[in-house]
Every structure is written in structure tokens, then in C-alpha cells.
Design an enzyme around this catalytic site. Structure first.
Site, PDB file in Angstrom:
ATOM      1  N   GLY A 173      -2.574 -16.686  50.623  1.00 24.98           N
ATOM      2  CA  GLY A 173      -1.480 -16.170  51.473  1.00 24.98           C
ATOM      3  C   GLY A 173      -1.590 -15.270  52.219  1.00 24.98           C
ATOM      4  O   GLY A 173      -2.454 -14.938  52.922  1.00 24.98           O
ATOM      5  N   GLY A 174      -0.614 -14.208  52.217  1.00 22.11           N
ATOM      6  CA  GLY A 174      -0.429 -13.033  52.929  1.00 22.11           C
ATOM      7  C   GLY A 174      -1.746 -12.280  52.545  1.00 22.11           C
ATOM      8  O   GLY A 174      -2.042 -11.416  53.713  1.00 22.11           O
ATOM      9  N   GLY A 408     -27.329 -17.892  82.849  1.00 23.02           N
ATOM     10  CA  GLY A 408     -26.274 -17.275  82.544  1.00 23.02           C
ATOM     11  C   GLY A 408     -26.595 -16.304  81.289  1.00 23.02           C
ATOM     12  O   GLY A 408     -26.086 -15.078  81.037  1.00 23.02           O
ATOM     13  N   ALA A 409     -27.833 -16.722  80.368  1.00 20.45           N
ATOM     14  CA  ALA A 409     -27.856 -15.985  79.376  1.00 20.45           C
ATOM     15  C   ALA A 409     -28.672 -14.257  79.855  1.00 20.45           C
ATOM     16  O   ALA A 409     -28.185 -13.491  79.289  1.00 20.45           O
ATOM     17  CB  ALA A 409     -28.969 -16.365  78.468  1.00 20.45           C
TER      18      ALA A 409
END
Ligand code: HXC
Length: 518
Positions: A173-174, A408-409
Site C-alpha cells: 500500500g502506502g 537519432g542515437a
């Protein structure tokens, strides 16, 4: 004070009650689950006798909630304080599963906030040892409020002091969101789990049968989700790992990482660098071997080793000084950049930049991974994160192109245009808009279509392209890189280059913060 009098006896009684709470039986209960006690963990982490506990005697805020008994144990299920790790001040909170499953109520939360505030005020790292069933059900909204205030402090401290979470039991949970907001998450195999809801709730809500291990065990979070950066066989080794990690960090964002003498290297070892990258561009190799030969002996400390292994991230020392390394791994998926590797590297680059750790990039990447799956899951926005992270980083940044730097690399892996301070290439480097096969198919489409033997012709064009275009010399002559270097000179070049950048200072335009494509 009369040491036989009532006042002193009352004082001793409290201490006795405190001792019972941490009795051998309670400690044994933890050991029976393969775990250490909250205090044993602290002892393992801190330099001998350096730990000073705070708020050991506070008790729960709301003992009677009508929802079931609240344990009135001293400390409310968490041990907090400060101590020294290798002589340096560190704050800590360590949850005690023996007290209501380490669940977080109002007082427990207040104690954690106390050390968070102190660590931030004095500029010291903070470590959280998590062993908790999450929000204390009996304390209701007070628990939720407590968690939220802790999260808020995690965010306020982010980029100011290093924050490390070590999961040593359940984190339910938290209990998972504070670790997720910190810089690094450690887990111990087989005894630690992280999930927002446990297997029982999953069964009820989704009718899915799932084990603790499958849902949120260390392996899953290290390999699949990427939530855990480090996993270890047991708690002792996890805590040793934390100490090692801290040795690369400054105490806060205004300091530099500590210098540690880590020896020199023989010429013979350095010369091996000449033979590591195969001439055949299709042959893979292990970039970690390149890293080992460049850096100070045995100083590489890999981060997120099992997640997206097509990119390698980690800390090391170069001439005694801490650096962060990002390296494409040709051995896995040819080192291609996909969503997970972009996420892993971006977060690492941003951590290094926050804490004045210079960055070394070793590049051998054929490009971004194409295809339906990656496009539909958003490689565009996730790949952009890496561009963003490198561009905004102002620490010294150096790149060595080992082999492929296509498309792009080339741009994203700390090119000069996004702020690389020195960009070197080895003679084996291939720098071009795209790889030979793709380029030839586009540029010579008609000739290949009309050829008697298209395969033979393609081979000829490819070889010509490789020789004339995909090499490092055009980029060198036109100033897109700084120098083509002999691989055997790499360590020397990098030491001198990083030294020359020690006083690097970059003014950023005034703004609240950038808007990284999340
Ligand atoms: C109060 C809790 C508790 C909790 C455990 N205990 N979790 N008490 N609040 N959240 C108590 C148990 O009642 C038990 O008390 C003792 O701790 C040990 O728990 P066991 O269940 O016996 O231990 P174990 O079998 O090891 O199982 C551990 C566990 C399980 C997996 C953590 O207890 C569990 O599933 N707890 C609930 C986890 C959960 O769903 N938490 C989410 C809460 S909601 P006794 O007296 O018997 O020793 C939440 C939302 C916050 O956190 C959102 C913020 C963003």
C-alpha cells in the site's frame, strides 16, 4: 538525583520495558522469517557505536479506535536517528515489523518526518529501511495523512540530499510510494515484496491467483518493472551494497563526491582496449569489459543491472574521482535504445546531474528500436526523455564513440550539440544518418531494382558506404566530434579531460522547472 529513589526507579522501569520490547524472543520472531530486526539492520549499516536514536519512547497517538487494539509499544513501530557511515553523517528510519506489522500510524509517520526534516536541514543523506504492512488500518485517515506528508518531504528533498530505500520485508500500500519517490531502491530476495495491494485483494477484485513473489518480489521489480535498482541474496549483502553506493555520493547537492584513492593501471591492461571492439560491425562484445579497462580497478558499481540490459548504467572511479557511466551494450539487442533503456538511462543521468557526478557516455548504438509495439507504447515521448536529461545536465559530460553512432542515437547519446563537453571517437566508429544497409536501399533503390544480381550490388554499395561515409573522420574534420583517439589512450584522455572540466559552470535560463516529457 538519588539513585535509590523513586524518580530514578521510574526512569529505569521505562528502560526495562523498552528492553523487553526488543527482547531476544522478538528478534527471533524476525529471524524465523529470514529477516533481521530493525535495530540489527541499523547496527550493520552504521559505523560502530555511532548511532544516536531519537524518539525511542514515544507511543501511539490513538490507542483506542474501536477498530481493534493498538500496540502500546514504545517507538510506535519505527526506529529513527542518525549515525555515521564511513565517517559521514546519515539519517535513518527503520520499521519494526514486530509492532503492528510495521504499519504506519500518525506517530510513526511523525517520526519519519522528523528525520526527513533534519536530513534536509543539515544536508545529509537519508536511508529508509522498509518492513511494513502499509497504512495502519485502525488509525484511518491519520495514517493516510502521515504517508502523504512523507511523500511531500521525499519530493522536497529530491535533488537536494540522496534518498535511499531498502525493502526488507513487505512494502504494501502506502509503503511503496515513498521508496518510489526516492533515488534508489534496494530489495532482498525472497523476503521482500512491493505491491500496491497484496495477492488477497488481487484475487477479490480481479479474480487472479498470484503469489507474493510473482506480484512484487525482488526479481520481478529488478527485471520487469524496474522499480528496484539493486537486489541481493540477503539483507546483510543489501546493506553492504547501500554503503558502497553511498561512497560515490556527496552528502548533498552543494558538495562534490568524496575522493577515494583507488590505484593506477598498468599499460598492458590499458592496451587491451585496442582489441575489444571487433572490426566486424555485426559482432557483439561486452561493453562492461571496456568499462573495466578504462576505470580504476574494481570500482564499477552497476545500477539496475537486470532491467533493460541493452544499456548499462553505473558508478565508478576514474583516478579516484566518482563518475557516472552510461554505455550502450552491443551484447544485448545490439545495444538498441528502446523505451525501457531510455527510461533507465534518463533517470540515471538526472541523478548524476543533481549530485555533481560527472558523466561518461560510451556509445555503440544502431538507433532507436522501431516497430508497432514500441511506437504504440510511446518510444517517441520516452526516447525524448533521454534527450531532455542529457540536454539539461550541466555536470561535465564526455562521450566516447566506440563503434556505431547512427541517426537519432548519435544525437541523443550526449552529442556535442546537446552539450557534450568533449566527444571522442575510436577509429572503429561509424557515424552516419543511418546504417549502411538502410542507406543503400534508399539511395540506390532504382539501381538495385534493375540489377541482375541485386545482392552482389548491395554488398558493393554497402562496403563503399562503410568506407567513405560511416567512419569517424568526416565528423572529426568537420568538428562534430573533438578527436579520433587511440583506444589505448582513452583512460589518460578521460582523466585529463574530466580534470579540465572540474570548474565547469553553466548558467541556466531562469524558470520554475523544465517540462520533461513524462
Ligand atoms: C494494521 C497491520 C497492518 C496494517 C499488518 N498488520 N498490516 N495492522 N494495519 N496495514 C498487523 C497484523 O494485523 C498482525 O498483527 C501483524 O501486523 C503481522 O501481520 P501478519 O498478517 O500476521 O503478517 P504476515 O503474514 O507476514 O503478512 C504481512 C502482510 C499482511 C503481507 C503485510 O499483514 C498484509 O497483507 N497486510 C495488509 C497490507 C495492505 O493491504 N496494506 C495496505 C493498507 S492501505 P498481530 O496483532 O496479529 O501480530 C494503504 C493505503 C495508503 O497503505 C495509500 C497512500 C498512498
Amino acid at each position: 538525583m538519588d539513585i535509590n529513589g523513586k524518580i530514578y526507579k521510574n526512569f529505569l522501569n521505562r528502560i526495562d520495558r523498552f528492553k523487553i520490547q526488543n527482547s531476544p524472543e522478538k528478534i527471533k520472531k524476525q529471524h524465523s522469517k529470514g529477516k533481521l530486526h530493525a535495530r540489527e539492520r541499523i547496527d550493520l549499516l552504521f559505523d560502530k557505536d555511532s548511532f544516536e536514536e531519537l524518539d525511542a519512547f514515544v507511543t501511539s497517538a490513538t490507542p483506542d479506535t474501536g477498530l481493534g487494539k493498538i500496540d502500546e509499544a514504545f517507538g510506535d513501530g519505527v526506529v529513527i536517528g542518525h549515525g555515521r557511515i564511513n565517517g559521514r553523517l546519515v539519517y535513518i528510519f527503520s520499521q519494526d515489523f514486530n509492532v503492528m506489522g510495521g504499519s504506519l500510524g500518525a506517530v510513526h509517520a511523525k517520526k519519519i518526518m522528523k528525520v526527513q526534516d533534519l536530513a534536509l536541514k543539515v544536508g545529509a543523506p537519508i536511508i529508509g529501511l522498509i518492513d511494513s504492512g502499509g497504512a495502519r488500518i485502525q488509525e484511518g485517515v491519520a495514517s493516510l495523512s502521515g504517508y502523504t506528508s512523507i511523500f511531500h518531504r521525499n519530493v522536497q528533498s529530491s535533488g537536494v540530499i540522496p534518498q535511499i530505500s531498502v525493502i526488507l520485508g513487505p512494502a504494501a500500500g502506502g509503503a511503496v510510494y515513498s521508496p518510489a519517490l526516492t533515488d534508489f531502491v534496494f530489495m532482498a530476495k525472497k523476503t521482500s515484496y512491493m505491491f500496491i495491494t497484496g495477492p488477497n485483494v488481487v484475487k477479490e477484485v480481479l479474480n487472479e491467483e498470484v503469489s507474493f513473489e510473482e506480484l512484487g518480489g525482488a526479481e520481478i521489480h529488478a527485471r520487469k518493472s524496474g522499480v528496484a535498482n539493486f537486489i541481493y541474496e540477503d539483507e546483510e549483502n543489501a546493506l553492504l551494497g547501500v554503503k558502497k553506493l553511498l561512497s560515490f555520493f556527496p552528502s548533498n547537492n552543494l558538495e562534490n563526491p568524496p575522493y577515494i584513492d583507488s590505484g593506477t593501471k598498468s599499460d598492458e591492461v590499458i592496451e587491451k582496449l585496442r582489441t575489444l571492439v571487433p572490426d566486424d560491425p555485426y559482432k557483439p562484445y561486452d561493453v562492461k569489459k571496456v568499462i573495466e579497462l578504462i576505470i580504476d580497478q574494481n570500482t564499477f558499481f552497476e545500477v539496475s543491472e537486470l532491467f533493460a540490459p541493452n544499456i548499462v548504467t553505473g558508478f565508478a572511479r576514474l583516478n579516484g574521482k566518482a563518475i557516472g557511466i552510461v554505455a550502450n551494450q552491443p551484447k544485448v539487442l545490439a545495444g538498441v535504445i528502446d523505451i525501457n533503456s531510455a527510461l533507465k538511462a534518463s533517470r540515471f543521468v538526472r541523478f548524476c546531474d543533481s549530485f555533481n557526478i560527472p558523466l561518461l557516455t560510451l556509445e555503440d548504438v544502431p538507433g532507436f528500436l522501431p516497430g508497432l509495439d514500441q511506437e504504440h507504447r510511446g518510444i517517441i515521448k520516452h526516447g525524448a526523455k533521454l534527450l531532455f536529461a542529457y540536454s539539461e545536465a550541466t555536470v561535465p559530460k564526455i562521450t566516447v564513440i566506440l563503434r556505431k553512432a547512427y541517426g537519432g542515437a548519435f544525437c541523443v547519446m550526449n552529442s556535442k550539440n546537446i552539450g557534450g563537453d568533449y566527444n571522442f571517437a575510436w577509429p572503429t566508429a561509424e557515424i552516419a544518418v543511418m546504417g549502411p544497409e538502410g542507406a543503400v536501399s534508399i539511395l540506390h533503390k532504382k539501381e538495385l531494382h534493375n540489377a541482375d544480381d541485386p545482392n552482389k550490388l548491395k554488398k558493393e554499395y554497402t562496403s563503399k558506404y562503410r568506407q567513405e561515409i560511416a567512419n569517424p573522420y568526416i565528423a572529426d574534420e568537420k568538428g562534430y566530434i573533438d578527436e579520433v583517439i587511440d583506444p589505448a589512450d582513452t583512460r589518460k584522455k578521460l582523466i585529463t579531460a574530466f580534470e579540465s572540466l572540474e570548474n565547469k559552470h553553466v548558467e541556466q535560463p531562469a524558470r520554475k522547472h523544465g517540462n520533461i516529457p513524462l
